[in-house]
Design a protein around this motif. Sequence first.
Motif, PDB file in Angstrom:
ATOM      1  N   PRO A  79       0.819  -1.215   0.000  1.00 43.35           N
ATOM      2  CA  PRO A  79       0.000   0.000   0.000  1.00 43.35           C
ATOM      3  C   PRO A  79       0.858   1.274   0.000  1.00 43.35           C
ATOM      4  N   PRO A  80       0.353   2.341  -0.583  1.00 47.57           N
ATOM      5  CA  PRO A  80       1.086   3.612  -0.560  1.00 47.57           C
ATOM      6  C   PRO A  80       1.388   4.028   0.883  1.00 47.57           C
ATOM      7  N   GLY A  81       2.572   4.546   1.082  1.00 45.65           N
ATOM      8  CA  GLY A  81       2.976   4.987   2.409  1.00 45.65           C
ATOM      9  C   GLY A  81       3.463   3.865   3.314  1.00 45.65           C
ATOM     10  N   PHE A  82       3.658   2.678   2.758  1.00 48.22           N
ATOM     11  CA  PHE A  82       4.135   1.548   3.555  1.00 48.22           C
ATOM     12  C   PHE A  82       5.528   1.858   4.085  1.00 48.22           C
ATOM     13  N   THR A  83       5.744   1.575   5.348  1.00 47.52           N
ATOM     14  CA  THR A  83       7.057   1.780   5.966  1.00 47.52           C
ATOM     15  C   THR A  83       7.500   0.483   6.640  1.00 47.52           C
ATOM     16  N   GLY A  84       8.686   0.489   7.155  1.00 49.70           N
ATOM     17  CA  GLY A  84       9.225  -0.680   7.834  1.00 49.70           C
ATOM     18  C   GLY A  84       8.483  -1.057   9.100  1.00 49.70           C
ATOM     19  N   GLU A  85       7.671  -0.152   9.617  1.00 53.71           N
ATOM     20  CA  GLU A  85       6.903  -0.437  10.832  1.00 53.71           C
ATOM     21  C   GLU A  85       5.469  -0.842  10.513  1.00 53.71           C
ATOM     22  N   SER A  86       5.147  -0.962   9.248  1.00 55.36           N
ATOM     23  CA  SER A  86       3.778  -1.244   8.826  1.00 55.36           C
ATOM     24  C   SER A  86       3.501  -2.742   8.721  1.00 55.36           C
ATOM     25  N   THR A  87       2.224  -3.046   8.600  1.00 54.29           N
ATOM     26  CA  THR A  87       1.797  -4.406   8.275  1.00 54.29           C
ATOM     27  C   THR A  87       1.018  -4.339   6.971  1.00 54.29           C
ATOM     28  N   ALA A  88       0.900  -5.478   6.317  1.00 53.17           N
ATOM     29  CA  ALA A  88       0.156  -5.545   5.064  1.00 53.17           C
ATOM     30  C   ALA A  88      -0.594  -6.869   5.009  1.00 53.17           C
ATOM     31  N   THR A  89      -1.708  -6.870   4.319  1.00 49.33           N
ATOM     32  CA  THR A  89      -2.478  -8.088   4.144  1.00 49.33           C
ATOM     33  C   THR A  89      -1.796  -8.951   3.090  1.00 49.33           C
ATOM     34  N   ILE A  90      -1.511 -10.182   3.472  1.00 51.71           N
ATOM     35  CA  ILE A  90      -0.892 -11.147   2.575  1.00 51.71           C
ATOM     36  C   ILE A  90      -1.878 -12.281   2.362  1.00 51.71           C
ATOM     37  N   ILE A  91      -1.988 -12.695   1.125  1.00 53.13           N
ATOM     38  CA  ILE A  91      -2.877 -13.805   0.798  1.00 53.13           C
ATOM     39  C   ILE A  91      -2.002 -14.954   0.315  1.00 53.13           C
ATOM     40  N   TYR A  92      -2.150 -16.107   0.949  1.00 49.51           N
ATOM     41  CA  TYR A  92      -1.332 -17.263   0.588  1.00 49.51           C
ATOM     42  C   TYR A  92      -2.227 -18.417   0.158  1.00 49.51           C
ATOM     43  N   ASP A  93      -1.644 -19.329  -0.591  1.00 48.90           N
ATOM     44  CA  ASP A  93      -2.347 -20.516  -1.066  1.00 48.90           C
ATOM     45  C   ASP A  93      -2.161 -21.618  -0.022  1.00 48.90           C
TER      46      ASP A  93
END
Length: 138
Positions: A79-93
């Motif tokens: 996502p825009p503005g992502f930093t090293g302290e951020s989290t992100a939604t990951i989708i795995y199989d």
Amino acid sequence: MHAFTLLMAACLFVLGLILVRLTAMEVLRRRAVSRNGVAVEGECVDRTWSQPGRPHYVLIYTTLEGRTFRAAFSSTALPPGFTGESTATIIYDPADPGTSMTALALHKAIWRSPGDVYAALGGAALCCIAAWMAMESM
């Protein structure tokens, strides 16, 4: 001279087929993650620089079964503005938990992924050039 031209045409054709196959594999990977994917939160643990000005972030995520995986994602997949302290939604199989994508990358249209488009177009162009060279040498 004809033998050299045919050899060059064959090499270009094989290279083109490899590029097209890699693109197809990426499309199939996206489809598997999209159809079967499970969404979890990934936490950033490291940042690397592969190209000047283009960071890659290493995220860890834990599957529903409790297994932990690491995956690197380019800044364009986050996502825009992502930093090293951020989290992100990951989708795995779930069938292959090491195969994952960020939610943002998964929902981007395939033509918005320049690498895949260039590989497919380049592969098709190389196959066409190889066919033309083979026809010209006969």
